[in-house]
Scaffold this active site. Structure first.
Site, PDB file in Angstrom:
ATOM      1  N   GLY A  59       0.799  -1.230   0.000  1.00  0.00           N
ATOM      2  CA  GLY A  59       0.000   0.000   0.000  1.00  0.00           C
ATOM      3  C   GLY A  59       0.830   1.278   0.000  1.00  0.00           C
ATOM      4  O   GLY A  59       0.290   2.370   0.155  1.00  0.00           O
TER       5      GLY A  59
ATOM      6  N   ASP B 151      -8.192  -1.091 -15.817  1.00  0.00           N
ATOM      7  CA  ASP B 151      -8.272  -0.415 -14.512  1.00  0.00           C
ATOM      8  C   ASP B 151      -7.485   0.895 -14.530  1.00  0.00           C
ATOM      9  O   ASP B 151      -7.532   1.648 -13.567  1.00  0.00           O
ATOM     10  CB  ASP B 151      -7.759  -1.329 -13.386  1.00  0.00           C
TER      11      ASP B 151
HETATM   12  P1  AMP Z   1      -1.168  -0.431 -11.381  1.00  0.00           P
HETATM   13  O1  AMP Z   1      -0.303  -1.367 -12.136  1.00  0.00           O
HETATM   14  O2  AMP Z   1      -0.403   0.663 -10.675  1.00  0.00           O
HETATM   15  O3  AMP Z   1      -2.287   0.116 -12.189  1.00  0.00           O
HETATM   16  O4  AMP Z   1      -1.797  -1.245 -10.172  1.00  0.00           O
HETATM   17  C1  AMP Z   1      -2.601  -2.382 -10.369  1.00  0.00           C
HETATM   18  C2  AMP Z   1      -3.234  -2.758  -9.055  1.00  0.00           C
HETATM   19  O5  AMP Z   1      -2.243  -3.063  -8.084  1.00  0.00           O
HETATM   20  C3  AMP Z   1      -4.118  -1.691  -8.433  1.00  0.00           C
HETATM   21  O6  AMP Z   1      -5.214  -2.322  -7.851  1.00  0.00           O
HETATM   22  C4  AMP Z   1      -3.220  -1.067  -7.406  1.00  0.00           C
HETATM   23  O7  AMP Z   1      -3.931  -0.479  -6.361  1.00  0.00           O
HETATM   24  C5  AMP Z   1      -2.417  -2.265  -6.927  1.00  0.00           C
HETATM   25  N1  AMP Z   1      -1.104  -1.886  -6.387  1.00  0.00           N
HETATM   26  C6  AMP Z   1      -0.027  -1.437  -7.076  1.00  0.00           C
HETATM   27  N2  AMP Z   1       0.992  -1.200  -6.244  1.00  0.00           N
HETATM   28  C7  AMP Z   1       0.565  -1.493  -4.983  1.00  0.00           C
HETATM   29  C8  AMP Z   1       1.152  -1.450  -3.679  1.00  0.00           C
HETATM   30  N3  AMP Z   1       2.409  -1.068  -3.479  1.00  0.00           N
HETATM   31  N4  AMP Z   1       0.379  -1.825  -2.646  1.00  0.00           N
HETATM   32  C9  AMP Z   1      -0.880  -2.232  -2.815  1.00  0.00           C
HETATM   33  N5  AMP Z   1      -1.491  -2.294  -4.005  1.00  0.00           N
HETATM   34  C10 AMP Z   1      -0.777  -1.936  -5.081  1.00  0.00           C
HETATM   35 MG    MG Z   2      -3.644   1.356 -11.713  1.00  0.00          MG
END
Ligand code: AMP
Ligand code: MG
Length: 522
Positions: free
Chosen positions: A137, A271
């Site tokens: 997170g 997403d």
């Molecule tokens: P993204 O690739 O940044 O679009 O993220 C894809 C998913 O992974 C989303 O649901 C984000 O909230 C989750 N996510 C990415 N990095 C983290 C992290 N460090 N902690 C928790 N969730 C993450």
């Molecule tokens: Mg994202």
């Protein structure tokens, strides 16, 4: 000095909440969000604030120096009369349904009403939520600087985007394995306060369709239309189609802007597609240096290059197809969706043509224009040619001097000696046909250049520039962060004092991590 924000919690008041109050990882059903508090930071410090975003929110610069502001943007205190929450969404990642994703490291503080606009304030990197899956997170300084600088730069470029209010160092250490090669290291933790009318994504709708929860889907779509598409009529099958059509139009407009300025998002999963047609989630994005349809900055996508520059329009179309599938249960007829998706393809061709004409300074109709555009795409790929520099210098070509074109754009070529033989002939022939078109234009050279300079930015956040700011910030030197922030407020202006940034990527940056390749680790 403190500040007062007018809160209006439309999202949480109208939509179903997850009844579970505890913060542990789980599947959340029949709810649009979960209540969750940000994690306390150990030693927060504001590194930068956006004066433009402060003004939008009606917060004075003086108030931005207050302890109260620091507490808000670090998540150490929550907004009065508002409860923070994380949203539930799903998504298609790299072409496959990934199930529930959600705000894994984004916590919404609340919705602020200011000057007739609504702004959701969201902290990225403020601790785990029920949607964090196996991750922490948190966010690191490196990726937070990239999001902070780029989202405000995009705003000033006129590209639809979520915004950034502040960049905060948390004082906590965050473990990351940047190249996913089993060598994790501690990095500085940071939080960006992001701002947008809404952070709703295609995935927010997909999750309910995937779970056959048509009731919540309808509630969310009706809410979205009422508050974010007020120009549409009351909910009905026609309105849902009109809603989809509007989202398709905005998404087309968005991707045309990306192609115009040479921005590659890097992770165009559903997403990461805003329902408002905004650029959202700045991760391993990059800016074209050499003009190359096949380029992607994302190392995770190195093999198939699904999200490469030239594929962005068709990927946006693919993502819209997924959104159509998600909205289908509300309409139960495929025809309307198919029509809109087919129209998107035709409109894309027209929009691309129109955008390239503007980049080339061609404003009249001529049957050879399309050929000239197509041949330009070909010659640009013959040797590494800097996109930003090429189009900016093209404005200096004079109608009466066809033979001079190559000389005018010379600075854009990475290897000058490659511009010989066949490549040189192709370029010279191209400049011949281009100047013929210019001669048919009614605008004078100077008038044309003025118009072109509003389409072809002089300064963009080149990948190595962001990396230099990151390296300095890591050593507690925030001068470059501020310099780039200031430079990128006027990307279309000459700004001779910043001429050093109107330059090709230096050689050292060609293969350096963070400069030409980025991983999703953030
Ligand atoms: P993204 O690739 O940044 O679009 O993220 C894809 C998913 O992974 C989303 O649901 C984000 O909230 C989750 N996510 C990415 N990095 C983290 C992290 N460090 N902690 C928790 N969730 C993450
Ligand atoms: Mg994202």
């Amino acid at each position: 000095m403190s500040f007062k924000l007018k809160l209006n919690n439309r999202f949480t008041e109208a939509l179903p909440a997850d009844p579970v109050p505890e913060n542990y990882r789980r599947q959340v059903e029949q709810a649009c969000f979960s209540w969750v508090f940000p994690k306390k930071t150990s030693n927060p410090k504001v590194l930068h604030v956006s004066p433009e975003m402060l003004a939008e929110l009606g917060i004075s610069e003086e108030a931005a120096n207050s302890l109260e502001f620091l507490k808000m943007v670090s998540g150490d205190s929550v907004l009065p009369n508002s409860k923070p929450f994380a949203m539930c969404y799903g998504g298609h990642q790299f072409g496959h349904w990934a199930g529930q994703l959600g705000d894994g490291r984004a916590i919404n503080l609340g919705e602020v009403e200011s000057q007739g606009k609504h702004w959701m304030l969201q902290l990225k990197g403020a601790g785990p939520t029920p949607y964090s899956r196996s991750a922490d997170g948190l966010a690191v300084l490196r990726s937070s600087i990239r999001e902070y600088l780029c989202s405000e730069a995009m705003y000033h470029l006129g590209v639809p985007t979520t915004r950034a209010l502040s960049l905060v160092l948390t004082g906590d250490q965050v473990l990351r394995d940047v190249m996913y090669d089993g060598h994790p290291e501690y990095e500085k933790g940071a939080i960006v306060c992001r701002v947008s009318p809404t952070f709703l994504r295609f995935g927010n709708y997909e999750i309910f369709a995937a779970r056959n929860d048509v009731e919540t889907l309808k509630t969310l779509v009706d809410f979205t239309i009422k508050h974010h598409f007020p120009e549409l009529d009351k909910p009905s099958k026609e309105t849902y189609l009109k809603f989809f059509e509007t989202v398709a139009k905005r998404s087309l407009d968005l991707v045309m802007h990306w192609q115009r300025v040479g921005f590659v998002h890097g992770v165009l999963n559903t997403d990461n597609m805003s329902i408002l047609g905004l650029t959202i989630d700045y991760g391993p994005y990059g800016w074209l240096e050499g003009y190359d349809h096949g380029w992607t900055p994302n190392t995770t996508d190195r093999e198939f290059k699904r999200y490469r520059f030239g594929a962005q329009p068709s990927i946006v179309h693919w993502n819209l197809f997924q959104l159509a599938n998600a909205l289908y249960p509300l309409v139960e007829e495929a025809e309307g969706f198919e029509q809109i998706l087919n129209d998107f393809k035709k409109q894309y061709q027209q929009a691309f043509h129109h955008m390239m004409k503007a980049k080339l300074g061609l404003f009249s109709e001529d049957e050879t224009t399309l050929e000239v555009i197509n041949e330009l795409e070909n010659v640009l790929h013959l040797s590494e040619t800097d996109m930003t520099i090429f189009f900016r210098l093209l404005g200096d070509v004079e109608k009466s001097k066809a033979q001079n074109g190559l000389e005018v754009v010379k600075k854009a070529f990475y290897a000058q000696d490659e511009i010989s033989g066949n490549i040189k002939n192709r370029w010279e022939a191209w400049f011949q046909s281009y100047t013929l078109l210019l001669q048919k234009e009614t605008l004078s050279d100077i008038e044309r250049k003025t118009k072109m300079n509003k389409t072809n930015p002089k300064y963009v956040l080149r990948n190595y520039m962001a990396q230099l700011a990151i390296d300095a910030a890591d050593k507690e030197d925030y001068g470059l962060l501020d310099e780039l922030f200031t430079l990128l407020k006027k990307p279309y202006d000459e700004q001779p004092e910043y001429e050093k940034w109107f330059a090709k990527r230096p050689d050292w940056a060609r293969h350096k991590v963070g400069c030409s390749m980025l991983s999703c680790s953030s």
